[in-house]
Write a protein that holds these residues in place. Structure first.
Motif, short mmCIF file in Angstrom:
data_model
loop_
_atom_site.label_atom_id
_atom_site.label_comp_id
_atom_site.label_asym_id
_atom_site.label_seq_id
_atom_site.Cartn_x
_atom_site.Cartn_y
_atom_site.Cartn_z
N TYR A 248 -1.00 5.94 -43.77
CA TYR A 248 -2.44 6.04 -43.57
C TYR A 248 -3.02 4.78 -42.94
CZ TYR A 248 -1.32 9.74 -46.82
OH TYR A 248 -0.73 10.82 -47.43
N GLY A 249 -2.49 3.62 -43.33
CA GLY A 249 -2.98 2.38 -42.74
C GLY A 249 -2.71 2.31 -41.26
N GLU A 250 -1.49 2.69 -40.85
CA GLU A 250 -1.15 2.67 -39.42
C GLU A 250 -2.02 3.65 -38.64
OE1 GLU A 250 0.97 2.69 -41.91
OE2 GLU A 250 2.90 1.79 -41.40
N TRP A 251 -2.23 4.83 -39.21
CA TRP A 251 -3.08 5.82 -38.54
C TRP A 251 -4.51 5.32 -38.39
CZ3 TRP A 251 -1.29 10.70 -41.74
CH2 TRP A 251 -0.01 11.05 -41.33
N PHE A 252 -5.04 4.76 -39.47
CA PHE A 252 -6.44 4.30 -39.42
C PHE A 252 -6.60 3.18 -38.41
CE2 PHE A 252 -9.87 1.48 -40.79
CZ PHE A 252 -10.94 2.37 -40.75
N PHE A 253 -5.70 2.19 -38.46
CA PHE A 253 -5.82 1.09 -37.51
C PHE A 253 -5.50 1.56 -36.10
CE2 PHE A 253 -5.71 -3.78 -37.96
CZ PHE A 253 -7.06 -3.77 -38.29
N GLY A 254 -4.69 2.61 -35.97
CA GLY A 254 -4.45 3.19 -34.66
C GLY A 254 -5.72 3.79 -34.09
N ILE A 255 -6.51 4.45 -34.94
CA ILE A 255 -7.80 5.00 -34.51
C ILE A 255 -8.74 3.87 -34.11
CG2 ILE A 255 -9.84 6.26 -35.30
CD1 ILE A 255 -7.93 7.93 -37.06
N VAL A 256 -8.74 2.80 -34.92
CA VAL A 256 -9.55 1.63 -34.56
C VAL A 256 -9.14 1.10 -33.19
CG1 VAL A 256 -10.08 -0.76 -35.16
CG2 VAL A 256 -10.02 0.98 -36.95
N ALA A 257 -7.84 1.00 -32.94
CA ALA A 257 -7.34 0.52 -31.65
C ALA A 257 -7.76 1.44 -30.51
CB ALA A 257 -5.83 0.37 -31.69
N LEU A 258 -7.72 2.75 -30.76
CA LEU A 258 -8.13 3.71 -29.74
C LEU A 258 -9.61 3.56 -29.41
CD1 LEU A 258 -7.10 6.04 -28.01
CD2 LEU A 258 -7.68 7.60 -29.87
N VAL A 259 -10.44 3.41 -30.44
CA VAL A 259 -11.87 3.20 -30.22
C VAL A 259 -12.10 1.86 -29.51
CG1 VAL A 259 -14.11 2.92 -31.37
CG2 VAL A 259 -12.50 4.62 -32.21
N TRP A 260 -11.31 0.86 -29.87
CA TRP A 260 -11.40 -0.44 -29.20
C TRP A 260 -11.07 -0.31 -27.72
CZ3 TRP A 260 -7.30 -4.84 -30.02
CH2 TRP A 260 -7.70 -5.98 -29.33
N THR A 261 -10.07 0.49 -27.39
CA THR A 261 -9.71 0.72 -25.99
C THR A 261 -10.89 1.32 -25.22
OG1 THR A 261 -7.39 1.07 -26.63
CG2 THR A 261 -8.08 1.84 -24.44
N VAL A 262 -11.53 2.33 -25.83
CA VAL A 262 -12.72 2.94 -25.21
C VAL A 262 -13.81 1.90 -25.06
CG1 VAL A 262 -14.52 4.68 -25.51
CG2 VAL A 262 -12.14 5.24 -26.08
N ASN A 263 -13.99 1.07 -26.09
CA ASN A 263 -15.00 0.03 -26.07
C ASN A 263 -14.77 -0.93 -24.90
OD1 ASN A 263 -15.71 -2.98 -27.14
ND2 ASN A 263 -17.20 -1.50 -27.91
N CYS A 264 -13.50 -1.28 -24.65
CA CYS A 264 -13.18 -2.15 -23.52
C CYS A 264 -13.56 -1.50 -22.19
CB CYS A 264 -11.69 -2.49 -23.52
SG CYS A 264 -11.19 -3.66 -24.80
N LEU A 265 -13.26 -0.23 -22.06
CA LEU A 265 -13.51 0.47 -20.79
C LEU A 265 -15.00 0.58 -20.49
CD1 LEU A 265 -10.83 3.30 -21.06
CD2 LEU A 265 -10.77 1.31 -19.56
N VAL A 266 -15.79 0.92 -21.51
CA VAL A 266 -17.24 1.07 -21.28
C VAL A 266 -17.94 -0.28 -21.34
CG1 VAL A 266 -17.24 3.41 -22.19
CG2 VAL A 266 -17.75 1.51 -23.72
N GLY A 267 -17.31 -1.26 -22.01
CA GLY A 267 -17.96 -2.55 -22.16
C GLY A 267 -18.21 -3.24 -20.84
N ILE A 268 -17.24 -3.19 -19.94
CA ILE A 268 -17.42 -3.86 -18.65
C ILE A 268 -18.50 -3.17 -17.83
CG2 ILE A 268 -15.58 -2.57 -17.45
CD1 ILE A 268 -14.88 -5.25 -16.06
N VAL A 269 -18.57 -1.84 -17.93
CA VAL A 269 -19.61 -1.10 -17.20
C VAL A 269 -20.99 -1.45 -17.74
CG1 VAL A 269 -20.45 1.21 -16.58
CG2 VAL A 269 -17.99 0.76 -16.72
N SER A 270 -21.08 -1.67 -19.06
CA SER A 270 -22.39 -1.96 -19.66
C SER A 270 -22.96 -3.29 -19.19
CB SER A 270 -22.26 -1.97 -21.18
OG SER A 270 -21.49 -3.07 -21.63
N THR A 271 -22.13 -4.16 -18.58
CA THR A 271 -22.64 -5.45 -18.07
C THR A 271 -23.12 -5.36 -16.63
OG1 THR A 271 -20.48 -6.21 -17.25
CG2 THR A 271 -20.98 -6.64 -19.57
N PHE A 272 -22.89 -4.21 -15.98
CA PHE A 272 -23.29 -4.07 -14.58
C PHE A 272 -24.82 -4.13 -14.46
CE2 PHE A 272 -19.34 -1.36 -13.32
CZ PHE A 272 -18.56 -2.48 -13.46
#
Length: 416
Positions: free
Chosen positions: A151-175
């Motif tokens: 469960y810990g690996e799954w949960f932190f995996g979800i956190v990592a996936l959301v973090w990946t999305v955050n990285c992708l949209v984060g750079i666009v949000s600075t435009f």
């Protein structure tokens, strides 16, 4: 598009912020895992380097002899394999499986490579309150919040996936929303040190995200790989990269006896040399040999010219534990593009390449990640606080207006 990116960046950032602070700080520590282990747990991890009468390094026990001493010293535990690598001032670690449930729950044992003395056993990462398991607990906290598997690996995996999305949209949000693009985007990369506390936090959050975007995205996606490899990473990467399939579980042929360790080692070394000749790589040094019960297979790893890391071996051959026939190979790079990319992602994430300078770099990146997540939380909190104050003022103003209207004579209210 930019407004939507800002919205997604805010909420994904709020979801991941606390976890990224934990991951950043613990990741900085784990870049120096071996050094910290020696500092915190010297009784099990460190041995005095010996010299002979001539002042030369004293010989260590043969790996097979040390393995036999480990078996003799640990009745009630199964030892599935052993490493060949030796360091003059470090103990040798054996992985354990407890067969007698009345014995202490342990999965690792440490032996002195010079005389075979058992230095101690432990359950890796069991608790932060025991110096022998503290560093392991930090490791478990880093990749799974020290929660039970899986469960810990799954949960932190979800956190990592959301973090990946955050990285992708984060750079666009600075435009910038209006032109000219480059001139208006340039201030986003800068930090105004003479600004207010809020503005300083805002600039640090935005500028650090831009300057470190590529590295943070690499760590985010590699975190998905490490925690959600089969569920997310491999299906996504398989759309444009190819991967070697994992071997299927085998039913043991119990009519034939198991090869002993020395027999298995001799066959595995010969097989590795044959594979190296066929695939065009060179073998540098032997790394480890262990028995996999699920596959009924001996697995031998060596360091080769196809390895990314240089401190241990990741090139492996899988041989039938009863006949010695080659069943499977695992070549880290140069064979399947997906395996090559994955091996580099893993090694970069775990600071296993480029020596001490890169480990220092990873430690700095971990702290930068924690600071970026903290400043993002601070900016959100200050904006929320200002918004709540503004709403209270509006509500108070509306309440006063209503009160003033009610205080007027009825006729005057009707006239108005």
């Amino acid at each position: 598009m930019i407004s939507f990116s800002v919205f997604i960046h805010k909420w994904t950032g709020l979801f991941t912020a606390v976890f990224l602070i934990i991951a950043g700080v613990t990741g900085s520590l784990l870049a120096f895992e071996k050094e910290l282990e020696a500092l915190v747990n010297p009784g099990q991890y460190v041995v005095p380097a010996r010299v002979d009468a001539n002042g030369q390094p004293a010989p260590m026990l043969d790996p097979f002899d040390l393995h036999e001493r480990a078996i003799a010293a640990l009745p009630g535990y199964q030892i599935s394999g052993f490493p060949f690598l030796r360091e003059p001032d470090r103990s040798v670690r054996f992985n354990l499986a407890r067969s007698d449930k009345t014995l202490p729950d342990a999965d690792q044992a440490f032996l002195d490579p010079y005389d075979g003395r058992l230095l101690g056993i432990r359950k890796y990462g069991a608790t932060p309150f025991d110096r022998t398991t503290l560093i392991g607990f930090i490791y478990k906290l880093h990749y799974a919040l020290a929660l039970p598997r899986p469960y810990g690996e799954w949960f932190f995996g979800i956190v990592a996936l959301v973090w990946t999305v955050n990285c992708l949209v984060g750079i666009v949000s600075t435009f910038p929303r209006i032109s000219p693009f480059w001139r208006r985007w340039l201030p986003a990369w800068l930090i105004k040190r003479s600004a207010s506390t809020y503005r300083l936090h805002y600039d640090i959050h935005r500028a650090s995200g831009l300057w470190l975007w590529g590295v943070l995205f690499l760590f985010a996606w590699s975190s998905v790989m490490l925690n959600l490899r089969q569920e997310v990473y491999t299906p996504v990467m398989s759309t444009f990269l190819d991967f070697r399939k994992n071997p299927e579980p085998r039913k043991p042929d119990t009519s034939k006896p198991l090869l002993d360790w020395r027999q298995a080692y001799a066959i595995a070394v010969r097989t590795m040399d044959e594979v190296a000749s066929k695939e065009g790589f060179t073998v540098n040094f032997r790394s480890q040999l262990f028995y996999n019960r699920r596959l009924d297979t001996y697995i031998y790893y060596a360091n080769t010219s196809r390895d990314v890391q240089n401190d241990r071996g990741q090139t492996g051959v899988f041989i039938d534990a009863r006949t010695g026939a080659l069943l499977h190979t695992r070549i880290p790079t140069g064979e399947y593009s997906g395996d090559t990319v994955s091996r580099w992602l893993q090694s970069l994430h775990m600071a296993k390449v480029f020596g001490l300078p890169y480990r220092i770099f990873v430690a700095i990146i971990g702290l930068a990640l924690a600071i970026s997540a903290y400043t993002g939380l601070y900016v959100w909190w200050k904006k929320r606080k200002a918004r709540l104050i503004s709403e209270k003022r509006k509500q108070a103003k509306a309440a006063r207006a209503t009160s003033d209207l009610q205080a007027q004579p009825a006729g005057l209210r009707l006239t108005r």
